[in-house]
Write a protein that holds these residues in place. Structure first.
Motif, PDB file in Angstrom:
ATOM      1  N   SER A  21       0.835  -1.205   0.000  1.00 14.38           N
ATOM      2  CA  SER A  21       0.000   0.000   0.000  1.00 14.38           C
ATOM      3  C   SER A  21       0.866   1.251   0.000  1.00 14.38           C
ATOM      4  O   SER A  21       0.588   2.226  -0.703  1.00 14.38           O
ATOM      5  N   ARG A  44       6.320  -0.891  12.861  1.00 11.01           N
ATOM      6  CA  ARG A  44       5.304  -1.956  12.864  1.00 11.01           C
ATOM      7  C   ARG A  44       5.954  -3.331  13.073  1.00 11.01           C
ATOM      8  O   ARG A  44       5.413  -4.193  13.757  1.00 11.01           O
TER       9      ARG A  44
ATOM     10  N   ARG B  58      -8.763  -2.862  12.006  1.00 10.77           N
ATOM     11  CA  ARG B  58      -7.392  -3.362  12.114  1.00 10.77           C
ATOM     12  C   ARG B  58      -6.869  -3.795  10.740  1.00 10.77           C
ATOM     13  O   ARG B  58      -5.727  -3.523  10.378  1.00 10.77           O
ATOM     14  N   ARG B  61      -6.113  -0.860   8.551  1.00 12.18           N
ATOM     15  CA  ARG B  61      -4.892  -0.141   8.951  1.00 12.18           C
ATOM     16  C   ARG B  61      -3.687  -0.563   8.090  1.00 12.18           C
ATOM     17  O   ARG B  61      -2.796   0.236   7.818  1.00 12.18           O
ATOM     18  N   HIS B  62      -3.684  -1.824   7.648  1.00 14.07           N
ATOM     19  CA  HIS B  62      -2.565  -2.291   6.826  1.00 14.07           C
ATOM     20  C   HIS B  62      -2.642  -1.709   5.413  1.00 14.07           C
ATOM     21  O   HIS B  62      -1.639  -1.665   4.706  1.00 14.07           O
ATOM     22  N   LEU B  63      -3.818  -1.302   5.008  1.00 11.92           N
ATOM     23  CA  LEU B  63      -4.005  -0.717   3.681  1.00 11.92           C
ATOM     24  C   LEU B  63      -3.935   0.799   3.716  1.00 11.92           C
ATOM     25  O   LEU B  63      -4.021   1.456   2.695  1.00 11.92           O
ATOM     26  N   ALA B  64      -3.804   1.336   4.920  1.00 14.04           N
ATOM     27  CA  ALA B  64      -3.831   2.788   5.112  1.00 14.04           C
ATOM     28  C   ALA B  64      -2.607   3.224   5.912  1.00 14.04           C
ATOM     29  O   ALA B  64      -2.674   3.422   7.124  1.00 14.04           O
ATOM     30  N   MET B  67      -2.760   5.754   8.684  1.00 17.04           N
ATOM     31  CA  MET B  67      -3.458   5.512   9.945  1.00 17.04           C
ATOM     32  C   MET B  67      -2.412   5.152  10.998  1.00 17.04           C
ATOM     33  O   MET B  67      -2.056   3.999  11.181  1.00 17.04           O
ATOM     34  N   LEU B  68      -1.939   6.169  11.675  1.00 21.62           N
ATOM     35  CA  LEU B  68      -0.836   5.962  12.620  1.00 21.62           C
ATOM     36  C   LEU B  68      -1.339   5.526  13.990  1.00 21.62           C
ATOM     37  O   LEU B  68      -0.622   4.899  14.753  1.00 21.62           O
TER      38      LEU B  68
END
Lengths: 103, 153
Positions: A21, A44, B58, B61-64, B67-68
Motif C-alpha cells: 500500500s 510496525r 485493524r 490499517r494495513h491498507l492505510a 493511519m498511525l
C-alpha cells in the motif's frame, strides 16, 4: 517467521500489505513520505519483536519502537529534526549489530 | 460566530485514541454533519460509510499507511460516480466539484467531532483500491477520504 515464531505468518503478511500500500502511495505523495513509510514499517515490525523476542533484547526493541514512534511524526512538523533522526538511525542500529556480532 | 471560531481554532489532529467505542448517537451526529455539508449545485455526489468493527479497522490499517493511531470508528467519504454521471458532473474533467464537496464534508465532520469532544484525524494516505476491496464497495463508490474518530487518549 520460522523456528521461534517471533513474527507470525499473519503479522508478516500484514506487513506485506502495508508495504504494498505504501509503495502505491509513494507514487503520489511528497518525496519525504517514502522515508517516513519505511520508518513506520520498521516500527510496525518492532511491535512483535518487542513482545516476543528473547527477554534480553525486548527492552532494546521496545525503546527503539518508542523512539521511532515519538520522532517519526516530526516529518510533519519539523523536517530538519526528522532528517537528523533518520540520518542517525542506521548508526544506532549498526552499534547494536556490532555488539551482537561480538557476543 | 464565536463558538464556531473557537472550535475551528481549537481543533487539533488526534492520533492517539483510547479503546472506548464511539457511541451510536455521536456517530449519527457526525453523519448528519457530513450530510449537511455544502454540495456543488446541490448535486450530492457523496455517500458516507461508518466502520466500527474493530477487526475490520485493524485490517484497514494495513491498507492505510496514514493511519498511525488506533481509531475506534471510521467515517468514509465516498464519491458516487453513478450519481455524478446522472447529475452531469464530468469527474474526468471537473476535479473541483468532487474535491470541494469531499473537503466540505470532511471539515464538517472534523468540527462536529471536536464539538462532541471526540478526537478525529483526516486520512487520505490509503490505497483506494485496497480500501474499496476491504469494504466490499461497488465499483461506482470511490473512497476519497476517511475521518478517523475515537476518544482522545
Amino acid at each position: 517467521v520460522a523456528g521461534d515464531a517471533i513474527v507470525t505468518e499473519e503479522e508478516a503478511f500484514e506487513l506485506v500489505v502495508y508495504l504494498a500500500s505504501a509503495a502505491e502511495l509513494t507514487l503520489l505523495e511528497p518525496e519525504l513520505y517514502g522515508s517516513f513509510r519505511l520508518v513506520d514499517a520498521a516500527s510496525r515490525l518492532l511491535a512483535p519483536l518487542s513482545e516476543r523476542a528473547p527477554a534480553s533484547r525486548r527492552a532494546f526493541y521496545e525503546e527503539l519502537k518508542a523512539e521511532i514512534d515519538r520522532r517519526k511524526v516530526l516529518m510533519m512538523s519539523d523536517k530538519d529534526a526528522y532528517l537528523e533522526f533518520v540520518r542517525g538511525l542506521p548508526a544506532t542500529l549498526a552499534a547494536e549489530l556490532k555488539t551482537r556480532a561480538a557476543q | 460566530v464565536g463558538p464556531l471560531l473557537e472550535l475551528m481554532r481549537g481543533r487539533r489532529v488526534c492520533r492517539s485514541f483510547t479503546a472506548d467505542p464511539v457511541g451510536r448517537d455521536e456517530l449519527n451526529v457526525l453523519l448528519d454533519a457530513a450530510r449537511f455539508a455544502p454540495s456543488a449545485s446541490n448535486q450530492r455526489i457523496n455517500k458516507f460509510r461508518v466502520v466500527t468493527d474493530g477487526d475490520r479497522i485493524r485490517l484497514l490499517r494495513h491498507l492505510a499507511p496514514g493511519m498511525l493511531g488506533h481509531p475506534t470508528a471510521l467515517l468514509v467519504i465516498l464519491t458516487d460516480t453513478e450519481k455524478a454521471a446522472a447529475e452531469g458532473v464530468r469527474l474526468d474533467l471537473d476535479h473541483r466539484t468532487r474535491w470541494a464537496d469531499v473537503g466540505s464534508a470532511a471539515e464538517n465532520v472534523l468540527l462536529a467531532a471536536e464539538a462532541l469532544g471526540l478526537g478525529a484525524c483526516p486520512l487520505m494516505s490509503f490505497s483506494v483500491g485496497g480500501v474499496a476491496e476491504m469494504l466490499e464497495l461497488p465499483d461506482h463508490l470511490i473512497p476519497d477520504y476517511i475521518v478517523q474518530v475515537g476518544h482522545r487518549a
